[in-house]
Design a protein around this motif. Sequence first.
Motif, PDB file in Angstrom:
ATOM      1  N   ASP A 132       0.415  -1.185   0.000  1.00 52.87           N
ATOM      2  CA  ASP A 132      -0.147  -0.182  -0.021  1.00 52.87           C
ATOM      3  C   ASP A 132       0.870   1.308   0.210  1.00 52.87           C
ATOM      4  O   ASP A 132       0.571   2.422   0.048  1.00 52.87           O
ATOM      5  CB  ASP A 132      -1.198   0.251   1.317  1.00 52.87           C
ATOM      6  CG  ASP A 132      -0.158  -0.223   2.730  1.00 52.87           C
ATOM      7  OD1 ASP A 132       0.759   0.086   2.369  1.00 52.87           O
ATOM      8  OD2 ASP A 132      -0.940  -0.333   3.451  1.00 52.87           O
ATOM      9  N   GLY A 133       2.346   0.707   0.099  1.00 53.59           N
ATOM     10  CA  GLY A 133       2.965   2.564  -0.050  1.00 53.59           C
ATOM     11  C   GLY A 133       3.068   3.588   1.300  1.00 53.59           C
ATOM     12  O   GLY A 133       3.659   5.017   1.390  1.00 53.59           O
ATOM     13  N   LEU A 134       2.198   2.610   2.679  1.00 51.24           N
ATOM     14  CA  LEU A 134       2.228   3.475   3.421  1.00 51.24           C
ATOM     15  C   LEU A 134       3.463   3.153   4.364  1.00 51.24           C
ATOM     16  O   LEU A 134       4.112   2.281   4.584  1.00 51.24           O
ATOM     17  CB  LEU A 134       1.008   3.139   4.751  1.00 51.24           C
ATOM     18  CG  LEU A 134      -0.435   3.485   4.045  1.00 51.24           C
ATOM     19  CD1 LEU A 134      -1.402   2.905   4.898  1.00 51.24           C
ATOM     20  CD2 LEU A 134      -0.682   4.772   4.009  1.00 51.24           C
ATOM     21  N   ILE A 135       3.667   4.350   5.175  1.00 51.17           N
ATOM     22  CA  ILE A 135       4.945   4.188   6.621  1.00 51.17           C
ATOM     23  C   ILE A 135       4.075   3.919   7.988  1.00 51.17           C
ATOM     24  O   ILE A 135       3.471   4.396   8.296  1.00 51.17           O
ATOM     25  CB  ILE A 135       5.796   5.975   6.339  1.00 51.17           C
ATOM     26  CG1 ILE A 135       5.837   6.413   5.593  1.00 51.17           C
ATOM     27  CG2 ILE A 135       6.206   5.442   7.493  1.00 51.17           C
ATOM     28  CD1 ILE A 135       6.554   7.581   4.969  1.00 51.17           C
ATOM     29  N   TYR A 136       4.855   2.537   8.292  1.00 46.21           N
ATOM     30  CA  TYR A 136       4.607   2.180   9.246  1.00 46.21           C
ATOM     31  C   TYR A 136       5.359   2.518  10.670  1.00 46.21           C
ATOM     32  O   TYR A 136       4.424   1.944  11.683  1.00 46.21           O
ATOM     33  CB  TYR A 136       3.991   0.577   9.078  1.00 46.21           C
ATOM     34  CG  TYR A 136       2.604   0.355   8.139  1.00 46.21           C
ATOM     35  CD1 TYR A 136       1.864  -0.039   8.459  1.00 46.21           C
ATOM     36  CD2 TYR A 136       2.908   0.199   6.914  1.00 46.21           C
ATOM     37  CE1 TYR A 136       0.457  -0.134   7.875  1.00 46.21           C
ATOM     38  CE2 TYR A 136       1.836  -0.365   5.675  1.00 46.21           C
ATOM     39  CZ  TYR A 136       0.364  -0.133   6.981  1.00 46.21           C
ATOM     40  OH  TYR A 136      -0.312  -0.640   6.444  1.00 46.21           O
ATOM     41  N   GLY A 137       6.187   3.228  10.519  1.00 43.83           N
ATOM     42  CA  GLY A 137       7.246   3.302  11.303  1.00 43.83           C
ATOM     43  C   GLY A 137       8.108   4.198  11.022  1.00 43.83           C
ATOM     44  O   GLY A 137       8.888   3.690   9.186  1.00 43.83           O
ATOM     45  N   TYR A 138       8.870   4.747  11.668  1.00 36.51           N
ATOM     46  CA  TYR A 138      10.357   4.985  12.312  1.00 36.51           C
ATOM     47  C   TYR A 138      10.750   5.176  13.202  1.00 36.51           C
ATOM     48  O   TYR A 138      10.083   5.929  13.905  1.00 36.51           O
ATOM     49  CB  TYR A 138      10.624   5.787  10.536  1.00 36.51           C
ATOM     50  CG  TYR A 138       9.746   7.663  10.684  1.00 36.51           C
ATOM     51  CD1 TYR A 138      10.668   8.769  11.999  1.00 36.51           C
ATOM     52  CD2 TYR A 138       8.569   8.499  10.551  1.00 36.51           C
ATOM     53  CE1 TYR A 138       9.944  10.029  12.624  1.00 36.51           C
ATOM     54  CE2 TYR A 138       7.969   9.088  10.715  1.00 36.51           C
ATOM     55  CZ  TYR A 138       8.566  10.034  11.932  1.00 36.51           C
ATOM     56  OH  TYR A 138       8.176  11.398  12.328  1.00 36.51           O
ATOM     57  N   ASP A 139      12.756   5.460  12.570  1.00 33.94           N
ATOM     58  CA  ASP A 139      12.703   6.251  14.227  1.00 33.94           C
ATOM     59  C   ASP A 139      14.007   7.364  13.213  1.00 33.94           C
ATOM     60  O   ASP A 139      15.129   6.543  12.179  1.00 33.94           O
ATOM     61  CB  ASP A 139      13.258   4.939  15.121  1.00 33.94           C
ATOM     62  CG  ASP A 139      14.303   4.951  15.782  1.00 33.94           C
ATOM     63  OD1 ASP A 139      14.322   6.172  16.021  1.00 33.94           O
ATOM     64  OD2 ASP A 139      14.573   4.191  16.735  1.00 33.94           O
ATOM     65  N   LEU A 140      14.106   8.055  13.389  1.00 38.64           N
ATOM     66  CA  LEU A 140      15.033   9.244  12.825  1.00 38.64           C
ATOM     67  C   LEU A 140      16.052   9.819  14.312  1.00 38.64           C
ATOM     68  O   LEU A 140      15.564  10.537  14.954  1.00 38.64           O
ATOM     69  CB  LEU A 140      14.333  10.180  11.453  1.00 38.64           C
ATOM     70  CG  LEU A 140      15.221  10.908  11.129  1.00 38.64           C
ATOM     71  CD1 LEU A 140      15.558  10.295  10.243  1.00 38.64           C
ATOM     72  CD2 LEU A 140      13.810  11.996  10.157  1.00 38.64           C
ATOM     73  N   THR A 141      16.865  10.278  14.181  1.00 36.43           N
ATOM     74  CA  THR A 141      17.925  11.034  15.079  1.00 36.43           C
ATOM     75  C   THR A 141      18.502  11.963  13.618  1.00 36.43           C
ATOM     76  O   THR A 141      19.565  12.158  13.372  1.00 36.43           O
ATOM     77  CB  THR A 141      18.581  10.640  15.493  1.00 36.43           C
ATOM     78  OG1 THR A 141      18.549   9.372  16.487  1.00 36.43           O
ATOM     79  CG2 THR A 141      19.722  11.722  16.397  1.00 36.43           C
ATOM     80  N   GLN A 142      18.645  13.441  13.946  1.00 34.49           N
ATOM     81  CA  GLN A 142      18.522  14.325  13.773  1.00 34.49           C
ATOM     82  C   GLN A 142      19.729  14.628  14.558  1.00 34.49           C
ATOM     83  O   GLN A 142      19.810  14.883  15.499  1.00 34.49           O
ATOM     84  CB  GLN A 142      17.995  15.299  13.002  1.00 34.49           C
ATOM     85  CG  GLN A 142      16.432  14.977  12.288  1.00 34.49           C
ATOM     86  CD  GLN A 142      15.834  15.890  12.414  1.00 34.49           C
ATOM     87  OE1 GLN A 142      15.820  17.094  12.910  1.00 34.49           O
ATOM     88  NE2 GLN A 142      15.192  16.223  10.602  1.00 34.49           N
ATOM     89  N   ASP A 143      20.579  15.346  13.494  1.00 36.14           N
ATOM     90  CA  ASP A 143      22.464  16.543  14.219  1.00 36.14           C
ATOM     91  C   ASP A 143      22.089  17.699  14.225  1.00 36.14           C
ATOM     92  O   ASP A 143      22.579  18.174  13.794  1.00 36.14           O
ATOM     93  CB  ASP A 143      23.312  15.983  13.816  1.00 36.14           C
ATOM     94  CG  ASP A 143      25.060  16.797  14.415  1.00 36.14           C
ATOM     95  OD1 ASP A 143      24.389  16.957  15.705  1.00 36.14           O
ATOM     96  OD2 ASP A 143      25.519  16.681  13.933  1.00 36.14           O
ATOM     97  N   ALA A 144      21.133  18.273  15.373  1.00 39.39           N
ATOM     98  CA  ALA A 144      20.342  19.272  15.028  1.00 39.39           C
ATOM     99  C   ALA A 144      20.914  20.460  16.115  1.00 39.39           C
ATOM    100  O   ALA A 144      22.172  19.927  17.113  1.00 39.39           O
ATOM    101  CB  ALA A 144      18.908  19.406  15.630  1.00 39.39           C
ATOM    102  N   GLU A 145      20.796  20.959  15.358  1.00 44.60           N
ATOM    103  CA  GLU A 145      21.780  22.426  17.006  1.00 44.60           C
ATOM    104  C   GLU A 145      21.228  22.283  18.100  1.00 44.60           C
ATOM    105  O   GLU A 145      19.672  22.278  18.685  1.00 44.60           O
ATOM    106  CB  GLU A 145      20.933  23.878  16.388  1.00 44.60           C
ATOM    107  CG  GLU A 145      21.836  24.792  17.676  1.00 44.60           C
ATOM    108  CD  GLU A 145      21.716  26.365  16.506  1.00 44.60           C
ATOM    109  OE1 GLU A 145      21.892  27.240  17.370  1.00 44.60           O
ATOM    110  OE2 GLU A 145      21.083  26.457  15.028  1.00 44.60           O
ATOM    111  N   GLY A 146      21.547  22.454  19.737  1.00 43.70           N
ATOM    112  CA  GLY A 146      21.673  22.159  20.441  1.00 43.70           C
ATOM    113  C   GLY A 146      21.580  20.121  20.348  1.00 43.70           C
ATOM    114  O   GLY A 146      21.605  20.295  22.159  1.00 43.70           O
ATOM    115  N   GLY A 147      21.879  19.617  20.577  1.00 48.52           N
ATOM    116  CA  GLY A 147      22.093  18.269  20.490  1.00 48.52           C
ATOM    117  C   GLY A 147      20.912  17.501  19.575  1.00 48.52           C
ATOM    118  O   GLY A 147      20.328  17.739  18.689  1.00 48.52           O
ATOM    119  N   PRO A 148      21.283  16.110  19.950  1.00 45.40           N
ATOM    120  CA  PRO A 148      20.117  15.251  18.875  1.00 45.40           C
ATOM    121  C   PRO A 148      19.551  15.899  19.393  1.00 45.40           C
ATOM    122  O   PRO A 148      18.372  15.286  20.037  1.00 45.40           O
ATOM    123  CB  PRO A 148      20.995  13.637  18.890  1.00 45.40           C
ATOM    124  CG  PRO A 148      22.402  13.902  19.466  1.00 45.40           C
ATOM    125  CD  PRO A 148      22.152  15.167  20.489  1.00 45.40           C
TER     126      PRO A 148
END
Length: 263
Positions: free
Chosen positions: A215-231
């Motif tokens: 079906d092309g649906l996103i059923y889950g994700y886990d994302l960590t960004q290297d953003a300003e101020g920390g992950p």
Amino acid sequence: MDRRDLAVGLLILVTVVVASFAVVTVWSGPSGPLAADQTYPPGADADRLNFSALDAGDANLTHTPRNHWDSYAIRYTAPPERRLVEGEYYINSTTGEIVADRWHDATVYRNGTEYAFRQPAESIPEHQREQFASDPQFVHDDATDAYYRYDPRYGRIAPTNIGRHPTLLDAYAWEAVDTTTHHGVPVITYRATGTRADSQGAPVINGTLRLGVDDGLIYGYDLTQDAEGGPYRYTYSVEPAPFPEHEWVETARDLAANTTERR
């Protein structure tokens, strides 16, 4: 250490390793590398994800997962300092009813064009209580010390309203790395390989997502960004869950009816 102690120690070590492997196997579920003839839903491929094309299909999170589960939740978490307007959504597969968490412990109910809202008074600042008290769309119930709103013709919910949390994934390049199942749903696992050149998104430390094969649906994700101020870590999952108690909707309906009669 004599030979007997050494043998016992080795036996214990082997047992622990085997048990640990078994636990990992149980929690990870069946998986395997992608076959050469792996099929992908429209908008996806082995080394790309076109999120606009994925969103263009008829499948959406208020409808398609009903084929898999009696009721389910759409769970989303963001860094604690990122204020969430919306939290978790729950959907009843039989009726299509939706219950969602909002700011300040508020709860929203949707069923077709029917809309109900509940806000506990103790969970909001004083100035906002004054706003609720002065708004004729809301009624305060002394018995529960909460504000309610009810509208039988509110309008239909747009699928993007509850599917928009994956939009931050569009800033990154993705590569299909595995096939598995997500609570019984066949999915392709993608890994983030970096930030797209045309994107302003924060660099990615690590990221995975699970895309429905059929079906092309996103059923889950886990994302960590290297953003300003920390992950900054974001998680998202569509999964089976009990549909919440919602007797309060009757309270909202009755209060609205009584208010209308008094006018």
